[in-house]
Motif scaffolding. Structure first.
Motif, short mmCIF file in Angstrom:
data_model
loop_
_atom_site.label_atom_id
_atom_site.label_comp_id
_atom_site.label_asym_id
_atom_site.label_seq_id
_atom_site.Cartn_x
_atom_site.Cartn_y
_atom_site.Cartn_z
N GLY A 357 0.82 -1.21 0.00
CA GLY A 357 0.00 0.00 0.00
C GLY A 357 0.85 1.25 0.00
N THR A 358 0.62 2.11 1.00
CA THR A 358 1.31 3.39 1.12
C THR A 358 2.19 3.38 2.36
N LEU A 359 3.44 3.80 2.20
CA LEU A 359 4.40 3.86 3.29
C LEU A 359 4.80 5.31 3.54
N VAL A 360 4.87 5.68 4.82
CA VAL A 360 5.36 7.00 5.23
C VAL A 360 6.56 6.77 6.13
N SER A 361 7.67 7.37 5.78
CA SER A 361 8.91 7.21 6.55
C SER A 361 9.53 8.56 6.80
N ALA A 362 10.22 8.67 7.94
CA ALA A 362 10.90 9.91 8.32
C ALA A 362 12.27 9.56 8.87
N SER A 363 13.21 10.43 8.66
CA SER A 363 14.57 10.22 9.13
C SER A 363 14.97 11.34 10.08
N GLN A 364 16.07 11.13 10.78
CA GLN A 364 16.56 12.14 11.69
C GLN A 364 16.96 13.41 10.93
N GLU A 365 16.72 14.57 11.56
CA GLU A 365 17.07 15.87 11.00
C GLU A 365 16.35 16.14 9.68
N ASP A 366 15.18 15.51 9.51
CA ASP A 366 14.39 15.72 8.30
C ASP A 366 12.96 16.03 8.74
N SER A 367 12.48 17.19 8.40
CA SER A 367 11.14 17.62 8.80
C SER A 367 10.07 17.25 7.79
N GLN A 368 10.44 16.61 6.69
CA GLN A 368 9.48 16.26 5.64
C GLN A 368 9.44 14.75 5.46
N PRO A 369 8.47 14.08 6.05
CA PRO A 369 8.34 12.64 5.84
C PRO A 369 8.08 12.33 4.36
N ARG A 370 8.59 11.20 3.93
CA ARG A 370 8.44 10.78 2.54
C ARG A 370 7.30 9.79 2.41
N LEU A 371 6.60 9.91 1.29
CA LEU A 371 5.46 9.05 0.98
C LEU A 371 5.86 8.13 -0.18
N TRP A 372 5.66 6.79 0.03
CA TRP A 372 6.11 5.80 -0.94
C TRP A 372 4.93 4.94 -1.41
N ASP A 373 5.04 4.49 -2.65
CA ASP A 373 4.12 3.49 -3.19
C ASP A 373 4.82 2.14 -3.10
N LEU A 374 4.35 1.28 -2.19
CA LEU A 374 5.01 0.00 -1.97
C LEU A 374 4.80 -0.99 -3.11
N MET A 375 3.86 -0.72 -3.99
CA MET A 375 3.67 -1.62 -5.12
C MET A 375 4.80 -1.47 -6.13
N THR A 376 5.23 -0.22 -6.33
CA THR A 376 6.30 0.05 -7.30
C THR A 376 7.61 0.43 -6.66
N GLY A 377 7.59 0.79 -5.36
CA GLY A 377 8.81 1.22 -4.69
C GLY A 377 9.22 2.64 -5.03
N SER A 378 8.33 3.42 -5.61
CA SER A 378 8.65 4.79 -6.00
C SER A 378 8.15 5.78 -4.96
N GLU A 379 8.80 6.94 -4.91
CA GLU A 379 8.41 7.98 -3.97
C GLU A 379 7.28 8.82 -4.57
#
Length: 707
Positions: A357-379
């Motif tokens: 489905g849809t993945l939301v991930s965030a990293s340290q020192e990053d204020s903008q979480p990334r949204l991913w399509d897990l079917m294709t692996g694209s952002e």
């Protein structure tokens, strides 16, 4: 050799003498002799075989090396005379079943020369077939009979002293009335010498002679006893060998049975796992029935609430919907390699709506979480709005909640994230937003009790973007959150827990952890630890910071999240905090009614269901608590700090400061790890549904696994 053998076997058949005659006029060749020697035991008459089979039917035996008849045949025969067999042996040596059983197998077609002993056994085949098979128990009875005979030979005639009567009276077997009526036998009569008036024996006192001095056995008897003893010792050796072989056989059977038992126990555990899986599947089917019924009822009504009802994914049971190709993937292997790697710093938080489905991930020192399509692996895009690093994320269907270091919580509609706008605007919009919303950092108290760091209306957000609601109130970083239906609970480094209404965006209740620490509730005495274990966390309201234990790669950091995890079920709320305590709160009163003490380090993560609470800590352990009793149900020890966990009825999956993802089977109590195509640095965060797992590590990569 021929003359010697001929003289001692004049009564042998002509065929045997011709076979042993070395003259050139011999009719049969040496090859014929070998052939006859090999096949002689099989040339017995039919009546002999019938008699042996009849005897075996008459004396049935059980299979095994410890059969008495087999022991007798292997050891020796009875003591009765075997004249015919003894006469056929050269040099007067006896040939019987014992001799035949101890003879080595020398009849081969190799280069070794056949000895006269081999020919002796072959020539005696007919006599051995005609001989009587020893009966069961002959070996033991023979030894006992010889021992009894030797004992009787050592008995000495002495005056009757009544030992039998003395022994029976010493054991209390004679009664007083029986003593008067009993008539002693001749063996029990005590011969007493006459005494004088003073009670002394008459006559001169003589020294007592030894009993052995009055007995003479003779040389023949002593030789016979010597032969009997040697034969008994030999029989004991044979019996000991047979018993030892039986013990070895029993040990091998026990080992085989143990392996069968282990296999059956594994099958039993597998059945238990299948039962738990069926229970989860049944629960999932029932939830699906309720969901479809609710969807059917809502299809006739218009939607008026801005936030639709969302079923929490962490409560979903049973299997989830997966593509048919997922079954073709090997289990325990990370796939979709070289994707989901646009982060530059370690992963701080992640969550996804459903497998593929849809993945939301965030990293340290990053204020903008990334949204991913897990079917294709694209952002797909990024969630812009926070002014600090995002610390916690929860995704349910198309809704996403994020908490960041700026003390705010934002609610996002993932359907409104536009990839084209993100690519076109880039980071320029972030700079413009920062300039347009600059503030001096002053906290403004709103009429509804929510503190805000911006002079804007509480609970509102830019309705044109994906952020549909803003929750302001915490004065420090939001490190944990959980929402279900229209209720949201957040925990922050300001040492407070807040309950929110998703529909209105207002803070319903504030729960102070410092107040709960200063007013402790009843705890389990056996598991209790002092509240002043972490003075910086409990004694003051200052900045909380604890060094983390070194990970597998030797790296460490300062842990500053005072609230490691929160989750509620109905009116029951559970929180894990930096003082190492797991607290249970009543959301109706806002009071902590129970404190679970046991961890010796800050609690970094937790989860609970209707029966158990699982908590992970920097003390390198996972504790599973019993909700009903408050005691520790199970404790899992690891080599490094635990930073994330998730569990169900069958397994516990955790990130424990190593490159691999740790899996604990709660049924078989076995540990395993996921390493194939995995992280190159320790795992920090994870989340799984059914057979689909997502993990994030210090290597700034997100991995997708099959379970």
């Amino acid at each position: 050799m021929s003359s010697k053998f001929k003289g001692k076997s004049a009564d042998r058949p002509d065929i045997t003498r011709a076979a042993l005659d070395p003259e050139p006029s011999t009719v049969h060749s040496k090859m014929d002799l070998v052939s006859k020697t090999l096949f002689a035991p099989f040339n017995n008459k039919k009546k002999d075989t019938s008699r042996i089979l009849t005897d075996r039917e008459q004396y049935p035996v059980r299979p095994g090396n410890n059969d008495p008849r087999m022991m007798n045949a292997a050891a020796t025969v009875s003591s009765r005379s075997r004249g015919s067999l003894g006469a056929s042996a050269p040099g007067g040596s006896r040939l019987d079943f014992a001799t035949l059983g101890r003879a080595p197998m020398r009849l081969t077609l190799g280069t070794r020369r056949i000895t006269s002993r081999d020919l002796q056994i072959v020539e005696a085949t007919d006599e051995l077939l005609d001989a009587e098979i020893p009966e069961a128990g002959v070996l033991r009875l023979t030894s006992e009979k010889n021992r009894t005979r030797r004992k009787q030979m050592r008995n000495v005639e002495t005056p009757r002293i009544g030992l039998k009567k003395l022994g029976m009276s010493a054991r209390g077997m004679m009664m007083e009335d029986e003593e008067e009526r009993s008539i002693a036998s001749e063996e029990d009569v005590v011969v007493v010498s006459r005494l004088d008036e003073r009670g002394k024996r008459k006559g001169k006192r003589r020294g007592r002679e030894s009993l052995s001095a009055a007995k003479a056995l003779g040389k023949d008897e002593l030789r016979r006893q010597t032969q009997e003893i040697l034969l008994d010792k030999e029989n004991l050796h044979v019996r000991r060998s047979l018993i030892n072989s039986e013990i070895v056989e029993i040990n091998s059977k026990i080992k085989a049975l143990d392996s069968i038992r282990e296999r059956l126990e594994q099958d039993l555990l597998k059945l238990h796992e299948d039962e738990l899986e069926l229970d989860d599947e049944l629960g999932g089917v029932q939830e699906r029935i309720e969901f479809e019924e609710a969807a059917f009822r809502q299809s006739d009504n218009t939607k008026t609430a801005p936030v639709p009802h969302v079923a929490p994914s962490r409560r979903r049971r049973g299997p989830v919907f997966l593509p048919s190709e997922h079954d073709e993937l090997p289990p325990g292997v990370a796939f979709m390699l070289q994707t989901l790697e646009s982060h530059l710093t370690p992963i701080a938080a992640l969550d996804f709506s459903e497998p593929y489905g849809t993945l939301v991930s965030a990293s340290q020192e990053d204020s903008q979480p990334r949204l991913w399509d897990l079917m294709t692996g694209s952002e797909i895009g990024r969630l812009r709005g926070h002014r600090g690093a995002v610390k916690c994320i929860q995704v349910e269907d198309n809704l996403c909640l994020t908490g960041a270091e700026d003390g705010n919580v934002r609610l996002w509609d993932l359907r409104l994230v536009d990839e084209d706008d993100w690519e076109r605007d880039g980071l320029a919009d972030v700079a413009e937003e920062d300039e347009g919303t600059a503030y001096d950092g002053e906290l403004i108290e709103k009429p509804n009790g929510i503190r805000s760091s911006e002079p804007s209306e509480a609970g509102t957000a830019d309705q044109t973007g994906p952020c549909i609601r803003l929750f302001e109130g915490h004065s420090k970083a939001v490190t944990a959150l959980y929402f279900e239906d229209e209720c949201l609970v957040t925990g922050a480094s300001d040492k407070t827990l807040r309950q929110w209404d998703l529909a209105t965006g207002q803070c319903v209740m504030t729960m102070d952890i410092l107040w709960a620490i200063s007013h402790p509730q009843p705890t389990i005495p056996s598991n209790g630890i002092p509240n002043h274990l972490f003075p910086s966390a409990t004694a003051s309201a200052g900045h909380f910071a604890v060094p983390t234990p070194p990970s597998a790669d030797g790296s460490w950091d300062m842990y500053e999240d005072f609230v490691g995890g929160v989750q509620f079920w109905g009116y029951g709320l559970v929180s894990g905090s930096g003082d190492g305590a797991v607290r249970m709160w009543d959301m109706r009163t806002g009071q902590a009614h129970r404190t679970l003490m046991g961890h010796t380090g800050p609690v970094t993560c937790l989860q609970f269901d209707e029966m158990h609470i699982a908590s992970g800590s920097l003390d390198k352990s996972i504790r599973i608590w019993d909700v009903r009793t408050g005691g520790t149900f199970e404790t899992l020890k690891y080599d490094h700090a635990v930073t994330a966990l998730q569990f169900d009825t069958r397994k516990v999956i955790a990130a424990t400061g190593e490159n691999g993802v740790k899996i604990y089977n709660r049924t078989s109590m076995q540990h395993s790890s996921l390493f194939t195509n995995g992280h190159t640095q320790p795992v920090e965060r994870l989340r799984y549904m059914d057979r689909y797992l997502v993990s994030g590590g210090r290597d700034a990569a997100v991995k997708i696994w099959t379970l």
